[in-house]
Design a protein around this motif. Structure first.
Motif, PDB file in Angstrom:
ATOM      1  N   LEU A  75       0.861  -1.177   0.000  1.00  0.00           N
ATOM      2  CA  LEU A  75       0.000   0.000   0.000  1.00  0.00           C
ATOM      3  C   LEU A  75       0.898   1.227   0.000  1.00  0.00           C
ATOM      4  CD1 LEU A  75      -2.681   1.585   0.429  1.00  0.00           C
ATOM      5  CD2 LEU A  75      -2.388   1.168   2.886  1.00  0.00           C
ATOM      6  N   TYR A  76       0.758   2.070  -1.016  1.00  0.00           N
ATOM      7  CA  TYR A  76       1.489   3.330  -1.074  1.00  0.00           C
ATOM      8  C   TYR A  76       0.552   4.403  -0.543  1.00  0.00           C
ATOM      9  CZ  TYR A  76       4.913   0.837  -3.826  1.00  0.00           C
ATOM     10  OH  TYR A  76       5.862  -0.063  -4.243  1.00  0.00           O
ATOM     11  N   TRP A  77       0.949   5.009   0.582  1.00  0.00           N
ATOM     12  CA  TRP A  77       0.044   5.846   1.359  1.00  0.00           C
ATOM     13  C   TRP A  77       0.781   7.049   1.910  1.00  0.00           C
ATOM     14  CZ3 TRP A  77      -5.082   5.513   1.978  1.00  0.00           C
ATOM     15  CH2 TRP A  77      -5.675   6.189   3.033  1.00  0.00           C
ATOM     16  N   TYR A  78       0.089   8.174   1.992  1.00  0.00           N
ATOM     17  CA  TYR A  78       0.658   9.391   2.556  1.00  0.00           C
ATOM     18  C   TYR A  78       0.083   9.608   3.952  1.00  0.00           C
ATOM     19  CZ  TYR A  78       2.041  14.266   3.025  1.00  0.00           C
ATOM     20  OH  TYR A  78       2.601  15.436   3.463  1.00  0.00           O
ATOM     21  N   VAL A 100       3.034  -1.193   4.234  1.00  0.00           N
ATOM     22  CA  VAL A 100       2.645   0.183   3.940  1.00  0.00           C
ATOM     23  C   VAL A 100       3.914   0.984   3.672  1.00  0.00           C
ATOM     24  CG1 VAL A 100       1.467   2.245   4.774  1.00  0.00           C
ATOM     25  CG2 VAL A 100       0.603  -0.024   5.401  1.00  0.00           C
ATOM     26  N   HIS A 101       3.974   1.572   2.483  1.00  0.00           N
ATOM     27  CA  HIS A 101       5.107   2.410   2.104  1.00  0.00           C
ATOM     28  C   HIS A 101       4.618   3.852   2.046  1.00  0.00           C
ATOM     29  CE1 HIS A 101       7.826  -0.851   0.276  1.00  0.00           C
ATOM     30  NE2 HIS A 101       6.863  -1.453   0.938  1.00  0.00           N
ATOM     31  N   GLY A 102       5.286   4.706   2.784  1.00  0.00           N
ATOM     32  CA  GLY A 102       4.918   6.114   2.785  1.00  0.00           C
ATOM     33  C   GLY A 102       5.314   6.796   1.486  1.00  0.00           C
ATOM     34  N   THR A 103       4.500   7.747   1.064  1.00  0.00           N
ATOM     35  CA  THR A 103       4.806   8.524  -0.130  1.00  0.00           C
ATOM     36  C   THR A 103       5.324   9.896   0.283  1.00  0.00           C
ATOM     37  OG1 THR A 103       2.573   9.436  -0.319  1.00  0.00           O
ATOM     38  CG2 THR A 103       3.001   7.355  -1.454  1.00  0.00           C
ATOM     39  N   ASP A 104       6.118  10.494  -0.577  1.00  0.00           N
ATOM     40  CA  ASP A 104       6.678  11.815  -0.288  1.00  0.00           C
ATOM     41  C   ASP A 104       5.676  12.939  -0.514  1.00  0.00           C
ATOM     42  OD1 ASP A 104       9.148  10.717   0.363  1.00  0.00           O
ATOM     43  OD2 ASP A 104       9.882  10.863  -1.696  1.00  0.00           O
TER      44      ASP A 104
END
Length: 177
Positions: A75-78, A100-104
């Motif tokens: 999951l690419y999530w901010y 969960v991978h954080g987005t910039d």
């Protein structure tokens, strides 16, 4: 010849049926990832669909994808993780692990920038702009021969004007007449 068996914990070890003279099973076993099964791949696909549906429209969502093995999700999530949605997913699909991978950048902001670029850069030959699935920036596609700038110069200009990384490639879709 070494005969191995996949143990429930996902460990490979020599079986008792190994031929005479084979090395004994070591005290510590090497952990390996089990091969994905059709069931685990199907669960991951269904979980991805469910999670995408639950998070659809949220400005923090960049994308949901199955992992390379096809048994888990990325999951690419901010911002803070969507805890209640992830808990509900874990209850329904306990075998599916979600990373969960954080987005910039806030994905909704990237979508707005993409829409703006399509309008403001049409004369420069920009025919399509997409948000990168990992939320790290934008990808712009230009019609060949319509831009008076090199692709590299256009990348620099668009990245500076938007404040986010923009890659520029030729090969925009041809508009319907």
């Amino acid at each position: 010849m070494l005969i191995t068996a996949l143990l429930p914990a996902g460990c490979l070890a020599q079986t008792p049926e190994s031929p005479a003279g084979a090395a004994p099973t070591p005290q510590s076993l090497v952990l390996t990832s089990p091969e994905p099964t059709p069931s685990s791949t199907t669960d991951a696909t269904l979980a991805a669909s469910d999670l995408s549906r639950k998070l659809h429209g949220r400005p923090e969502l960049a994308s949901v994808a199955t992992d390379p093995a096809g048994t888990g999700l990325v999951l690419y999530w901010y911002g803070p993780e969507p805890a209640s949605e992830l808990s509900a997913l874990a209850a329904t699909y306990p075998e599916v692990v979600v990373e969960v991978h954080g987005t910039d950048y806030l994905p909704r902001d990237l979508q707005d920038l993409a829409s703006d670029l399509l309008i403001t850069e049409e004369a420069s030959g920009v025919g399509a702009v997409s948000v990168r699935p990992d939320g790290s920036g934008l990808d712009a596609f230009v019609h060949g021969g319509l831009s008076n700038q090199s692709l590299a110069a256009m990348e620099v200009r668009l990245s500076e004007s938007t404040g986010v990384p923009v890659t520029v490639e030729s090969g925009a879709p041809v508009p319907a007449m």
